[in-house]
Design a protein around this motif. Sequence first.
Motif: not given
Length: 385
Positions: A79-86, A191-199, A221-224
């Motif tokens: 288990p890890h964190n996933i980061l995706i930006i636009e 968990h999924l953390y969704l943000h609609s403003e990548p600016l 909110y992301l675990p260390n």
Amino acid sequence: MNKTFKLYGLIFIIVMVVLALLELSKSAVTDWRKNFDVNEKSPFGLFIFSKEVDQLLNDKVKRTNFSPYDFYKTQKLKPHNILIIESEIDSESWNKILQNVKKGSDAMVLTGSFSRKIADSLGFFVSKVNYEDRYLLTLTDHKFSKDSLLLDKLPSGKVFELIIEKHEILGIEESETKIANFIKINHGKGHLYLHSEPLILTNYYLLKPGNEKYVQDVFSYLPNRETVWFSGDNKNVAESRSPLRFILASPGLRYAWWLLLGGLLLFIIFNAKRKQRIVPIIEAKKNKSVEFVKSIGNLYLQEGDFHDMMAKKAQYFLNRVRMDLMIDTKDLDEKFINLLHLKTGKSVEKIKEATELIKKGQDPYASVMQADLMKMNKLLDEILL
């Protein structure tokens, strides 16, 4: 140095001077495109975030330029964190992300574009309902109440609607109404953390004092633990060390470089031809047969040997009669005269007179005058014309 080279050199120098003046006189143009490029220093690039993300996430960031689908085909991570930006995420990649989240990973996705299939399956809908030029982003958690971020430049206005009850609203846009732009979705063990403003992660907003606190709150909110950032930028790829990298990175130097190459190409085309001596013009040989005949005639005329000239003229005439008219010239009798009359159409009297002069020229003992030669020459020419 020839005149052509000097002319091209002068034209090249003038063009370079004009371009330099234009480059110096023009004002800098800011690129306001939303490129979200980790290497771009323009307002809406991610250059600053790319430099600070390691510190933000405790130096546990792993970048990859592979799609989630290709990455997880070869990587089996705990288990890890996933980061995706636009970034555009295809359905297969979304399936891989959701599979890992279900097993206990957490995904932070900042984009205003979600596929309809994914949005429906997760129970939300993204729409553009805020058309204002500026509005404030805040978080719903009271411990973050003092941290906010003002969107005052080209906000997307994208928000989440039709959110089901089990989803948690973490952030809102405060304008005339309060609408969710940051939500948490429980999916399996993760968990999924969704943000609609990548600016919020772009250079323009991160450089404004105080905005970094809002960004830190969002990522808190992301675990260390290890974070895989699907950035499209692979740090394992060696940076180009070409000497042209600096030139091509600057628009002015890039234009000058291409102009220089174009000028050299023109120089090669027009001036680098193989040099050779001028090829002399060789005139065609002239037919000097007539001049030769005239010279021989003048020679005979000067010697005064009219008899020999008559004999040769007669011999030439009889040879032509044999070859062209097919008439036997052995006996210059009445038969010969009649045949020559029939084939040439000349009068018998003229042919008889010419025949007598031929016989006179053939007789070595005959007395020949210049008048005889001239008369025979005239008659023979008229007969064979």
